[in-house]
Design an enzyme around this catalytic site. Structure first.
Site, PDB file in Angstrom:
ATOM      1  N   HIS A  43      91.716 148.812 122.645  1.00 35.14           N
ATOM      2  CA  HIS A  43      90.780 148.138 121.751  1.00 35.14           C
ATOM      3  C   HIS A  43      91.366 147.871 120.365  1.00 35.14           C
ATOM      4  O   HIS A  43      90.743 147.220 119.522  1.00 35.14           O
ATOM      5  CB  HIS A  43      89.507 148.989 121.632  1.00 35.14           C
ATOM      6  CG  HIS A  43      88.316 148.233 121.187  1.00 35.14           C
ATOM      7  ND1 HIS A  43      87.508 148.634 120.156  1.00 35.14           N
ATOM      8  CD2 HIS A  43      87.773 147.071 121.636  1.00 35.14           C
ATOM      9  CE1 HIS A  43      86.525 147.772 119.985  1.00 35.14           C
ATOM     10  NE2 HIS A  43      86.667 146.816 120.861  1.00 35.14           N
ATOM     11  N   HIS A  94      80.801 141.700 114.363  1.00 30.66           N
ATOM     12  CA  HIS A  94      81.730 142.324 115.294  1.00 30.66           C
ATOM     13  C   HIS A  94      82.607 143.300 114.521  1.00 30.66           C
ATOM     14  O   HIS A  94      83.397 144.041 115.089  1.00 30.66           O
ATOM     15  CB  HIS A  94      82.586 141.262 115.997  1.00 30.66           C
ATOM     16  CG  HIS A  94      83.344 141.785 117.173  1.00 30.66           C
ATOM     17  ND1 HIS A  94      84.690 142.080 117.116  1.00 30.66           N
ATOM     18  CD2 HIS A  94      82.949 142.098 118.423  1.00 30.66           C
ATOM     19  CE1 HIS A  94      85.093 142.525 118.293  1.00 30.66           C
ATOM     20  NE2 HIS A  94      84.062 142.559 119.097  1.00 30.66           N
TER      21      HIS A  94
END
Length: 616
Positions: free
Chosen positions: A274, A502
Site C-alpha cells: 500500500h 483519499h
C-alpha cells in the site's frame, strides 16, 4: 442479522467472509456528471456535459476487456464494479416523488444481499421497516474500449491549460506538505497544490530515472504524465500483485520497454503493498515524494490527496564517509532500512544511489510498515510502535495534555474487535497519546474523521466517490461501538469539502485546535493490517502490509508546537502555520448521519450527478 443503531437499521448476510480478508487499499471511482433527475435539486458541482459512465480500475493500455474481467486492485473490490460501470439513474413514480424530496439520504438503513457470493449481479435488498421503492432500472452502458476509463465516462473533462504549472510555483517550503490539485475548484484553492504532471515536469529537475511504489497502476496513463523529453527514461514499478493480477499488470507495460517491475513480498495473508512513494533521480540530485495517491487518473482528478515532497538532495563529494549526508531526523538511515526490507535485487542500485546523496535537509521522520512478526527491539521498527517510539523520543509533555484530542482521518476502516479496548483504545490510542517519556497515560478525546453518506452523495463525483471508501457492512456490523467516534469530512478552508478524501492524516491538537503537538501524513488507513497488532501477551507485533508516511514534530522545526493555519490558500512560501487539510474542530455526526458503507444501496436521494448507488 438485524441491528438497530443511532445511524439506522441494516441487515447483513449470514454468509459473511472474515472481514480481515477484505484488503483496505486501492481505488475505484466512477460516475458521469449528469444533471439530477427533473424535479429534484442537487448540490452545486462543476457543469459538465453528460457522457457515458465507466470505472477507473487498473486499466489495460489498449482495448480493455469486458467489465467482468477488469482488475480493480483487489478481488474484494469486484462486487461494486457493475454499479460503477453502469450508474443507476434516480427514477421515481409520481406517487413517490413528493415523499422522496423530503428524504436527504437513505435513512431507512443499511442492507446487503442474501449472499455475499452472489454472482448474477443482482442485489437482493431486504425490507428495513419502510416500504422499499420500486427497483430502478439500470441504464447499461458499454465499457470503454478506446482509452483508460474515467469517473466522467469515455473522456475526462480537460483541465484548462493554466491548471498545470508553466513556472516554478509558490510552494510552502517550511513543511513541504502539499495537497493535490482538484479539477473543478476555484483556482485559488489549487494554488500551491500539485498535479503529478507538475511533479514530473522539468521545472523540478532533469529526470534520469525513477521508481514508483504503489498499489494501483494504470501504466499507460502514468507514462503520459512524464513530459515528452523524459517519457522513455527508465521506470521501476514496485507492486504487490500476484498471479492473474500480476499478469495483467505486466501486460499493461508490453508497449513500454523502459518500464520494469519489482514484486514486493507479501507472505502474510491479506496484506497489501500500500506504500505510495516516488524516487526521482535527476542530473541535479535526488528527490523523495511520499504520498497518498494511487497511479491512476481518478486519484489525481477530484480527490483530496496529500504528499510530502523533499527538496532536491545533492550528490555528496567523492570519498564522503558512510555516515555523511544524514539528517537530524535520521531520514537517510530509515529510508535505506525501509528499502532493504523488500529484500529485492531490483532496489539495490537505488540503495547505492541514495547513499551517495546528501539528505541532511530532511526535517521529517519516516514511519513505515513492512510485513512480518517482530519481537524484542524489532517491535519498534515498524507500524504504530515505531510511531510510539518517535513520539516518546522527540515530543514533550504539554500542560493539560489529557484534554488534547487525538484526530485520525482516513479513507478505509478494518476490523478492530468487539469493543474499543481490543485494539483502538487499548493499543492504538496509547501510541497516539504518547508525548515524551511521561508516565502519564491520558484518555483524551478521540475524533475519527470519515465521510458520512451525505458527504459522499453531495461530492463532486457523487456516490461513485464511495468506491474509494471501502468500509464494508460486514466489518461495520461487528463494531457498532466505533461509530460513536465518527466526525464529518469538512474542508471548507481548502475548498475540498466536496472532494472526497483519499488522504490519511493523524495528529494531536490543543483543546482549542489552534496548535498541533505533531502531524502525520501516511498511506496507512485505520486498520491492524496497516499499523500492526500486538500478539502473545504483547511480546510480538504482527504487521500485514507495506505502508509509508512522514511524521512532523515541532522540535525538528525549532518550535514548541505547530500553529494551525486556518486559511492555507492562497499558499505562502514561508508560513509558520501548519496547513491541516480539513476543518478544525471536527464536527460530530448528527443522529441522522450514517458512515459511508460501500457495499449497500443508497437509493432514496440522487447524488450530484443524478445517480443512486446499487452495488452488485
Amino acid at each position: 442479522m438485524d441491528q438497530d443503531t443511532q445511524h439506522g437499521k441494516w441487515t447483513v448476510s449470514s454468509s459473511e467472509d472474515d472481514d480481515e480478508a477484505i484488503p483496505l487499499s486501492g481505488t475505484t471511482t466512477a460516475g458521469p456528471p449528469r444533471p439530477a433527475a427533473s424535479g429534484h435539486s442537487s448540490p452545486p458541482g462543476p457543469k459538465l456535459e453528460p457522457v457515458a459512465a465507466t470505472v477507473e480500475v487498473k486499466p489495460e493500455p489498449v482495448d480493455p476487456p469486458a467489465a467482468s474481467s477488469l482488475a480493480v486492485g483487489s478481488e474484494a473490490r469486484q462486487s461494486p464494479l457493475t454499479n460503477q460501470l453502469s450508474p443507476v439513474k434516480f427514477e421515481t413514480s409520481p406517487s413517490l416523488a413528493g415523499k422522496r424530496k423530503k428524504e436527504p439520504s437513505d435513512g431507512s438503513g443499511w442492507a446487503l444481499s442474501d449472499s455475499d457470493d452472489d454472482d448474477d449481479g443482482d442485489v437482493k435488498r431486504k425490507s428495513l421497516g419502510k416500504k422499499a421503492p420500486p427497483s430502478p432500472k439500470k441504464k447499461k452502458q458499454k465499457a470503454e474500449t478506446e482509452r483508460p476509463p474515467s469517473p466522467y465516462g469515455r473522456l475526462y473533462v480537460d483541465d484548462p491549460e493554466d491548471f498545470f504549472e508553466s513556472s516554478v510555483p509558490c510552494l510552502d517550503d517550511t513543511y513541504r506538505f502539499y495537497l493535490t490539485k482538484v479539477t473543478g475548484l476555484d483556482r485559488k484553492y489549487n494554488s500551491g497544490a500539485l498535479h503529478i504532471r507538475d511533479i514530473l515536469s522539468p521545472l523540478f529537475g532533469t529526470l534520469k530515472e525513477s521508481v514508483q511504489f504503489n498499489y494501483c497502476f494504470d501504466i499507460a496513463w502514468m507514462v503520459k504524465q512524464y513530459p515528452s523529453e523524459f517519457r522513455d527514461r527508465p521506470v521501476l514499478i514496485v507492486h504487490g500483485d500476484k498471479r492473474e493480477a500480476k499478469a495483467r499488470l505486466l501486460q499493461q507495460a508490453t508497449s513500454y520497454p523502459h518500464v520494469r517491475f519489482c514484486q514486493a513480498k507479501l507472505d502474510i495473508a491479506f496484506g497489501t503493498h500500500h506504500t505510495k512513494m516516488m524516487l526521482l533521480w535527476y542530473e541535479e540530485g535526488f528527490r523523495v515524494i511520499i504520498m497518498t495517491s494511487n497511479l491512476i487518473r481518478a486519484d489525481w482528478y477530484q480527490k483530496t490527496q496529500g504528499m510530502w515532497m523533499s527538496p532536491v538532495f545533492p550528490r555528496l563529494p567523492e570519498g564522503s564517509g558512510e555516515s555523511a549526508g544524514e539528517s537530524p531526523t535520521f531520514f537517510k538511515r530509515d529510508l535505506l532500512e525501509y528499502l532493504a526490507s523488500y529484500r529485492a535485487p531490483e532496489l539495490e542500485e537505488w540503495i547505492l544511489r541514495i547513499k551517495e546523496h546528501d539528505l541532511s535537509e530532511a526535517r521529517v521522520y519516516l514511519v513505515g510498515s513492512t510485513p512480518g512478526r517482530y519481537v524484542g527491539s524489532d517491535m519498534e521498527r515498524w507500524g504504530h510502535l515505531r510511531l510510539r517510539k518517535l513520539l516518546a523520543a522527540h515530543t514533550d509533555p504539554v500542560p493539560g495534555e489529557e484534554r488534547w484530542p487525538v484526530i485520525g482521518q482516513f479513507s478505509s476502516i478494518g476490523s478492530m474487535g468487539p469493543d474499543k479496548t481490543k485494539w483502538l483504545t487499548g493499543e492504538f490510542q496509547r501510541t497516539m497519546t504518547t508525548l515524551g517519556n511521561s508516565s502519564l497515560r491520558t484518555d483524551p478525546p478521540l475524533h475519527l474523521v470519515y465521510p458520512a453518506v451525505e458527504d459522499v452523495r453531495t461530492s463532486l463525483e457523487g456516490y461513485p466517490a464511495g468506491g474509494s471508501l471501502p468500509y464494508s457492512v460486514q466489518t461495520a456490523q461487528k463494531q457498532l461501538w466505533l461509530h460513536a467516534f465518527f466526525h464529518r469530512w469538512k474542508a471548507t478552508a481548502t475548498g475540498r469539502s466536496h472532494a472526497m478524501p483519499h488522504i490519511k492524516t493523524y495528529m494531536r491538537a490543543s483543546p482549542d485546535f489552534s496548535q498541533l503537538a505533531w502531524f502525520l501524513v501516511t498511506s496507512a488507513n485505520l486498520s491492524k493490517a496497516a499499523w500492526g497488532a500486538l500478539e502473545k501477551k504483547n511480546t510480538q507485533v504482527m504487521v500485514r502490509s507495506y505502508e509509508l508516511g512522514v511524521l512532523y514534530v515541532p522540535s525538528a522545526f525549532n518550535m514548541k508546537t505547530f500553529p494551525v493555519q486556518r486559511n492555507p490558500f492562497p499558499v505562502s512560501s514561508s508560513s509558520s502555520g501548519f496547513p491541516v487539510p480539513f476543518d478544525l474542530p471536527p464536527a460530530c455526526y448528527s443522529p441522522e448521519d450514517q458512515p459511508w458503507i460501500w457495499n449497500i444501496p443508497y437509493s432514496q436521494a440522487p447524488d450530484t450527478n443524478g445517480n443512486i448507488w446499487i452495488p452488485s
